[in-house]
Design a protein around this motif. Sequence first.
Motif, PDB file in Angstrom:
ATOM      1  N   ARG A 136      46.780  37.110 -13.285  1.00  0.00           N
ATOM      2  CA  ARG A 136      46.613  38.167 -14.284  1.00  0.00           C
ATOM      3  C   ARG A 136      45.133  38.516 -14.368  1.00  0.00           C
ATOM      4  NH1 ARG A 136      48.505  34.055 -18.865  1.00  0.00           N
ATOM      5  NH2 ARG A 136      49.091  32.939 -16.970  1.00  0.00           N
ATOM      6  N   CYS A 137      44.866  39.673 -14.928  1.00  0.00           N
ATOM      7  CA  CYS A 137      43.499  40.079 -15.236  1.00  0.00           C
ATOM      8  C   CYS A 137      43.207  39.673 -16.681  1.00  0.00           C
ATOM      9  CB  CYS A 137      43.332  41.586 -15.052  1.00  0.00           C
ATOM     10  SG  CYS A 137      41.708  42.232 -15.467  1.00  0.00           S
ATOM     11  N   ARG A 176      46.376  49.992 -28.503  1.00  0.00           N
ATOM     12  CA  ARG A 176      46.555  50.658 -27.211  1.00  0.00           C
ATOM     13  C   ARG A 176      45.507  50.163 -26.235  1.00  0.00           C
ATOM     14  NH1 ARG A 176      46.757  55.308 -30.908  1.00  0.00           N
ATOM     15  NH2 ARG A 176      48.931  56.010 -31.089  1.00  0.00           N
ATOM     16  N   ILE A 177      45.889  50.137 -24.969  1.00  0.00           N
ATOM     17  CA  ILE A 177      44.904  49.937 -23.919  1.00  0.00           C
ATOM     18  C   ILE A 177      45.031  51.087 -22.917  1.00  0.00           C
ATOM     19  CG2 ILE A 177      45.002  47.422 -24.159  1.00  0.00           C
ATOM     20  CD1 ILE A 177      46.311  47.413 -21.305  1.00  0.00           C
ATOM     21  N   ARG A 178      43.946  51.371 -22.248  1.00  0.00           N
ATOM     22  CA  ARG A 178      43.947  52.265 -21.106  1.00  0.00           C
ATOM     23  C   ARG A 178      43.235  51.557 -19.967  1.00  0.00           C
ATOM     24  NH1 ARG A 178      46.196  56.927 -21.400  1.00  0.00           N
ATOM     25  NH2 ARG A 178      45.340  57.525 -19.378  1.00  0.00           N
ATOM     26  N   LEU A 179      43.672  51.849 -18.755  1.00  0.00           N
ATOM     27  CA  LEU A 179      43.075  51.205 -17.591  1.00  0.00           C
ATOM     28  C   LEU A 179      43.324  52.052 -16.357  1.00  0.00           C
ATOM     29  CD1 LEU A 179      45.359  48.357 -16.266  1.00  0.00           C
ATOM     30  CD2 LEU A 179      46.068  49.820 -18.141  1.00  0.00           C
ATOM     31  N   ARG A 180      42.547  51.768 -15.337  1.00  0.00           N
ATOM     32  CA  ARG A 180      42.767  52.345 -14.020  1.00  0.00           C
ATOM     33  C   ARG A 180      43.120  51.198 -13.099  1.00  0.00           C
ATOM     34  NH1 ARG A 180      41.925  56.844 -11.069  1.00  0.00           N
ATOM     35  NH2 ARG A 180      41.331  56.627  -8.882  1.00  0.00           N
ATOM     36  N   ALA A 181      44.280  51.320 -12.429  1.00  0.00           N
ATOM     37  CA  ALA A 181      44.775  50.181 -11.658  1.00  0.00           C
ATOM     38  C   ALA A 181      45.713  50.663 -10.572  1.00  0.00           C
ATOM     39  CB  ALA A 181      45.488  49.194 -12.584  1.00  0.00           C
ATOM     40  N   ALA A 182      46.077  49.730  -9.686  1.00  0.00           N
ATOM     41  CA  ALA A 182      46.985  50.031  -8.580  1.00  0.00           C
ATOM     42  C   ALA A 182      47.823  48.812  -8.263  1.00  0.00           C
ATOM     43  CB  ALA A 182      46.197  50.465  -7.336  1.00  0.00           C
ATOM     44  N   ALA A 183      49.016  49.065  -7.715  1.00  0.00           N
ATOM     45  CA  ALA A 183      49.899  48.009  -7.211  1.00  0.00           C
ATOM     46  C   ALA A 183      50.273  48.346  -5.775  1.00  0.00           C
ATOM     47  CB  ALA A 183      51.152  47.907  -8.074  1.00  0.00           C
ATOM     48  N   PHE A 186      46.270  55.004 -16.723  1.00  0.00           N
ATOM     49  CA  PHE A 186      47.434  55.062 -17.611  1.00  0.00           C
ATOM     50  C   PHE A 186      47.180  54.200 -18.830  1.00  0.00           C
ATOM     51  CE2 PHE A 186      48.092  51.854 -14.344  1.00  0.00           C
ATOM     52  CZ  PHE A 186      48.484  50.736 -15.056  1.00  0.00           C
ATOM     53  N   GLY A 187      48.050  54.345 -19.810  1.00  0.00           N
ATOM     54  CA  GLY A 187      47.940  53.577 -21.045  1.00  0.00           C
ATOM     55  C   GLY A 187      49.153  52.710 -21.282  1.00  0.00           C
ATOM     56  N   VAL A 188      48.974  51.667 -22.060  1.00  0.00           N
ATOM     57  CA  VAL A 188      50.055  50.775 -22.475  1.00  0.00           C
ATOM     58  C   VAL A 188      49.986  50.641 -23.990  1.00  0.00           C
ATOM     59  CG1 VAL A 188      51.139  48.517 -22.241  1.00  0.00           C
ATOM     60  CG2 VAL A 188      49.881  49.497 -20.303  1.00  0.00           C
ATOM     61  N   SER A 191      37.146  50.225 -16.433  1.00  0.00           N
ATOM     62  CA  SER A 191      37.983  51.287 -16.988  1.00  0.00           C
ATOM     63  C   SER A 191      38.819  50.824 -18.166  1.00  0.00           C
ATOM     64  CB  SER A 191      38.937  51.812 -15.900  1.00  0.00           C
ATOM     65  OG  SER A 191      39.973  50.857 -15.631  1.00  0.00           O
ATOM     66  N   VAL A 192      38.896  49.533 -18.402  1.00  0.00           N
ATOM     67  CA  VAL A 192      39.816  49.006 -19.409  1.00  0.00           C
ATOM     68  C   VAL A 192      39.236  49.221 -20.807  1.00  0.00           C
ATOM     69  CG1 VAL A 192      41.093  47.010 -20.230  1.00  0.00           C
ATOM     70  CG2 VAL A 192      40.659  47.277 -17.778  1.00  0.00           C
ATOM     71  N   THR A 193      39.989  49.884 -21.653  1.00  0.00           N
ATOM     72  CA  THR A 193      39.609  50.045 -23.051  1.00  0.00           C
ATOM     73  C   THR A 193      40.711  49.488 -23.940  1.00  0.00           C
ATOM     74  OG1 THR A 193      40.557  52.276 -23.192  1.00  0.00           O
ATOM     75  CG2 THR A 193      38.227  52.106 -22.600  1.00  0.00           C
TER      76      THR A 193
END
Length: 495
Positions: free
Chosen positions: A350-351, A369-376, A416-418, A472-474
């Motif tokens: 995990r990060c 809320r969180i926002r991040l830039r990520a890839a799978a 995207f956001g979670v 990018s994580v907020t």
Amino acid sequence: MTSFRATVGGLAADVRLPDGAGPFPAVLIRTPYDRARHLAEARGWARRGFTAVVQDVRGRFASSGEWRPYENEAADGAATARWIRRQPWSDGRYVAVGASYAAHCALVLALEAPGAAEARPDAVIAAVPALGAAETAREPSGVERLLARAGWWAAHGDRPDSDEGALEKALAADPGLLTQLPLTGLPGRLGRSLPSWAGLWRHRERGRLASRAARADVPLLAVGGHHDHFTEDTVALWRTWGGPSARLLLGPWGHGLVSAPGLDAGPAHRVNLGELYARWARRALTGDLAPGRHGALALGGGDLWLPAGTEGEPRPQPLRLLRGSGFTADPDRPVRSDDLTVPTSGLPDRCVLVTPPLPRPLDAVGPVRIRLRAAADTPSADWAARLVALTPEGTAERLAVGLLRREEPADRHAEFGVELGRLTRRLRAGTRLRLEIAGHHFPAHARNPHTGDDPITAGRLLASRREVDPTSVTLTLHVLPSRPTSTDPAKEILR
């Protein structure tokens, strides 16, 4: 008080009358969990001048018929409501009351009952409401709530009675039970027939009752807990209710409400729900409630109450990376929902990011809320975000969890956001916040196999390589700008 048993269309009910000549208003509780368990509750209503009618739903305990969750409650409840209004002890008014599945039974009477005015209750008390099959089985993003549904179906599914500890006993004998592939085969591993288990997961349409709530025309009291898995549904019901008045009470409680207080509950959060329900019901039936939406939210860790609707100002929290900007989400070794320990060696799963210690107490009230830039590197990926409080004493406490399912071309970086739900919590000075971003949250939620196949029917699992841009994580909390003063929850509910 006088009590007797009645049968309405093959459905068994216990009726408890208050002392006196009557007629009386009634309370109707329809439950799949055995009407005998509501004996004390029925006595309490009768002491306060209400006839209590507690009924086993179709196919459960003493009621005849076939048990089909969420299918027959509107029609069966309507028939019982019409029967109540024909009785000599009835003054023609009744309140539909229930918690969890019984709250579903109460709500469909107000929102879907055939016969409309003749069957519709005059008021509704819905505590920790299970709005429907889809709402209980899945997160809004579609991620499957495995542990809670497996536990409920093992205890209550496809049987006339209940075995409350069925899943716990099965897990003690077979710790790998929930790793069964495919998950449709779980009943065989449990050792009993559950023909409705596979059909549960075909329910994907959420929001039916919530959308109809906008057309409601009776008063509502919605009650929930900050630590309940139906908190968001409880708040949404209150926000959308179209009746003449709607009240919300949210405490620092789990699904069992005051019987399941959280670690953040204080003396001020001990509420006599029975007394409050009866006082509210009396005012609802006499039309003495002020119009509009009101209520109270408990501030966990603060031992006080806030008016419902209170929300802080959005405030991003500073984060620094601890480890895992690149990690592997391996469904054979998933991040566990029941373990707050974070490995510090080996390949990251995990990060992990963390804030500095809070310089002063912080009252977080509102959505997280969180926002991040990520890839799978797989075409299907779940993103699980868990927020944990690290206290000055060194303990870890879960604050909020959110899951998002994304279907995207492999290795495409996207922002995207979670959503992690709502938080109503005072965080002490010196507390650090740990944010974990993972690919699984098991066994609370089913494992995404990463193949694009349905997690319930999949028979093959793939590991998924993830990359997160830590810059990018907020993390955004809603923070009250000043220390609040406490309100009286009873006054907010009863005004």
